[in-house]
Design a protein around this motif. Structure first.
Motif, mmCIF file in Angstrom:
data_model
loop_
_atom_site.group_PDB
_atom_site.id
_atom_site.type_symbol
_atom_site.label_atom_id
_atom_site.label_comp_id
_atom_site.label_asym_id
_atom_site.label_seq_id
_atom_site.Cartn_x
_atom_site.Cartn_y
_atom_site.Cartn_z
ATOM 1 N N GLU A 1 0.854 -1.196 0.000
ATOM 2 C CA GLU A 1 0.000 0.000 0.000
ATOM 3 C C GLU A 1 0.873 1.221 0.000
ATOM 4 N N THR B 1 -0.780 7.166 1.905
ATOM 5 C CA THR B 1 -2.072 7.761 1.601
ATOM 6 C C THR B 1 -1.908 9.061 0.829
ATOM 7 N N TYR C 1 -10.775 -0.311 3.875
ATOM 8 C CA TYR C 1 -10.240 0.996 3.524
ATOM 9 C C TYR C 1 -8.721 0.979 3.339
ATOM 10 N N SER C 2 -8.058 -0.055 3.822
ATOM 11 C CA SER C 2 -6.606 -0.156 3.704
ATOM 12 C C SER C 2 -6.227 -1.488 3.068
ATOM 13 N N GLU C 3 -5.583 -1.414 1.910
ATOM 14 C CA GLU C 3 -5.137 -2.633 1.236
ATOM 15 C C GLU C 3 -4.149 -3.405 2.096
ATOM 16 N N LYS D 1 -16.239 5.675 1.408
ATOM 17 C CA LYS D 1 -15.871 4.821 0.280
ATOM 18 C C LYS D 1 -17.078 4.726 -0.642
ATOM 19 N N LEU E 1 -12.218 6.880 -1.167
ATOM 20 C CA LEU E 1 -11.825 5.643 -1.828
ATOM 21 C C LEU E 1 -12.912 5.239 -2.818
ATOM 22 N N HIS E 2 -12.504 4.722 -3.986
ATOM 23 C CA HIS E 2 -13.463 4.267 -4.981
ATOM 24 C C HIS E 2 -13.258 2.784 -5.228
ATOM 25 N N ASN E 3 -14.323 2.029 -5.119
ATOM 26 C CA ASN E 3 -14.298 0.587 -5.330
ATOM 27 C C ASN E 3 -15.169 0.262 -6.537
ATOM 28 N N SER F 1 -7.791 5.401 -11.626
ATOM 29 C CA SER F 1 -6.870 5.369 -10.494
ATOM 30 C C SER F 1 -6.003 6.611 -10.384
ATOM 31 N N LYS G 1 -7.689 7.323 -4.814
ATOM 32 C CA LYS G 1 -7.298 6.005 -4.344
ATOM 33 C C LYS G 1 -8.326 4.967 -4.791
ATOM 34 N N MET H 1 -9.800 1.038 -4.656
ATOM 35 C CA MET H 1 -9.850 -0.232 -3.929
ATOM 36 C C MET H 1 -9.912 -1.368 -4.944
#
Length: 481
Positions: free
Chosen positions: A15, A18, A49-51, A225, A253-255, A290, A294, A296
């Motif tokens: 990761e 940030t 929220y954290s890889e 997110k 964050l975008h998933n 990306s 950030k 996900m």
């Protein structure tokens, strides 16, 4: 490097520091660093929220919210279902009191569990009394657990103050469009203020409420997110615009996740033949977005009652008939000791990664994909035949970057169905140059070699093994020229 004896998680990846900053704030560099450190601390133990955290920390969802106020063409909520792994599915519904008891039981049994979320099986904010009562009970008895919820956003603006009051620091909104005309193809209806709205009118109401809620989260300093379901031919090209808008509104964050549309799930899209994206199509859209914020990439599209690490589901170990008979053994000090051990191990892995990457410089090196069998901890540490998913990394000689996971059928099945499962595995990793595993049998190894996929057996940090393979791969290419 000493490895911990504690049972760690299921996934790899590094990761980067940030990058989220309050754009255009004019802060000096020292202030920005301080902001980043505080933000990093907020997400450090949240596996979604954290890889990095998702290799080591677990989460659980409690199914207390059955009702929903919108209909999605990709959703079919199912109860008493243990055989499907996707959002909206649960084995049993819980009362707030049962959910709090379950959280305390699991928090004692799985001390690396750091997050309790409510994600359905309907919408938490369409069930506000049950949702907030559950959070109240958990916050009173387990103050070290993070609270989060996932919502479609329709009722979010009405509950921002309550969310802030309960110290719910992470909220996920599913936003699939910022154009109501596209939204009308995804949402048949929206139920708002005791009236059902259809088509573009309903999608417009949903969009306006989502934007209002997203802005309110930013103003309340609650991390957001955004989940977006990628639906080929409907919103795939539109997601770049979604990404731009949510970034401007303050999403952290975008998933972007693939549509699940198997006909047996009974969704509208599944029954009408709407396909999901290929891994290549999904990666292309994620890559296009990306650069803006950030991204996900480690989401597993969990059930609404999932328990454990991302990539594993231990919910059947804690069914209602079992956990209600258990006495919670929730020890905050013991949990803190486990977390200290995890952080120490994470630091060891970080040092090993930095050592592996130090001095690696390949000019104009081509990018290749490798598939990794891992039980977690950032290590190649799983037998090929035991893997139920592969972690996919992109390697170019200077960097090893996690890009996705791909579910597979487990190869070792006592001889039954192994040919069929291998064919499925091959489809999943056909674009990879190598498979990194702790062990592999001669038969699948030969089949992979015949397909042009190398096998690497190792038990070490993923980045180190991947780079060593890459160096050998580049040499072989050079020898062929």
């Amino acid at each position: 490097m000493t490895l911990p004896s504690t049972r760690l998680l299921t996934s790899p990846a590094t990761e980067s520091p940030t990058q989220a900053k309050s754009g255009g704030c004019g802060c000096d560099s020292s202030t920005t660093v301080e902001m980043d450190e505080k933000l990093q601390e907020r997400i450090a133990k949240h596996p979604c929220y954290s890889e990095d955290a998702h290799h080591h920390y677990a989460r659980m969802h409690v199914a207390v919210a059955p009702a929903c106020n919108i209909q999605c063409n990709y959703c079919n909520r199912k109860y008493d279902c243990a055989n499907e792994s996707r959002p909206g599915v649960v084995s049993e519904l819980l009362t707030p009191e049962e959910a709090a008891h379950k959280a305390l039981v699991i928090g004692g049994k799985i001390p690396q569990m750091t997050v309790v979320g409510i994600a359905g099986p309907g919408d938490p904010l369409a069930n506000p009394d049950k949702t907030f009562r559950t959070f109240e009970l958990i916050a009173e008895q387990a103050p070290d657990i993070k609270l989060c919820l996932s919502t479609n956003g329709l009722m979010l603006p009405d509950y921002i103050d309550r969310i802030k009051q309960l110290n719910i620091d992470h909220v996920t909104i599913t936003i699939n469009m910022v154009d109501p005309e596209i939204g009308a193809k995804i949402y048949p209806w929206v139920h708002y203020k005791r009236r059902r709205y259809r088509g573009i009118e309903g999608a417009r109401i949903l969009h306006e409420r989502q934007m209002e809620g997203l802005q309110a989260l930013k103003e309340a300093d609650i991390l957001c997110k955004v989940n977006s379901v990628m639906i080929p031919g409907i919103n795939d090209h539109h997601l770049v615009e979604v990404n731009r808008v949510i970034r401007e509104k303050g999403a952290f964050l975008h998933n972007i996740m693939p549509l699940i549309s198997a006909p047996e799930h009974g969704t509208h899209f599944g029954l009408t033949g709407q396909r999901g994206p290929t891994p290549k199509e999904l990666k292309e859209v994620q890559d296009n977005c990306s650069g803006n914020m950030k991204m996900m990439r480690h989401c597993r599209q969990c059930r609404a009652d999932a328990v454990g690490l991302l990539g594993e589901d231990r919910s059947q170990e804690f069914s209602k008939d079992k956990f209600l008979e258990m006495t919670p053994e929730y020890d905050v000090e013991q949990r803190a000791t486990v977390h200290e051990g995890i952080e120490k191990f994470k630091e060891e892995i970080k040092v090993a990664k930095e050592k592996a990457l130090a001095g690696k410089k390949f000019a104009n090196s081509p990018k290749v994909l490798v598939a990794v069998a891992t039980k977690g901890g950032g290590l190649v540490n799983q037998h090929f035949g035991h893997a139920k998913e592969f972690q996919i990394y992109e390697v170019d000689g200077n960097e090893v970057r996690f890009i996705s996971h791909r579910k597979i059928d487990q190869y070792c099945q006592g001889g039954y169905g192994e040919d069929a499962s291998f064919e499925y595995i091959m489809k999943a990793i056909a674009d990879c140059k190598a498979v990194l595993v702790s062990k592999i049998g001669n038969c699948p190894k030969e089949k992979l070699q015949q397909a042009g996929i190398q096998t690497v057996e190792a038990y070490d940090v993923i980045e180190k093994v991947a780079l060593e393979f890459y160096e050998q791969h580049v040499k072989e290419l050079g020898n062929q020229e």
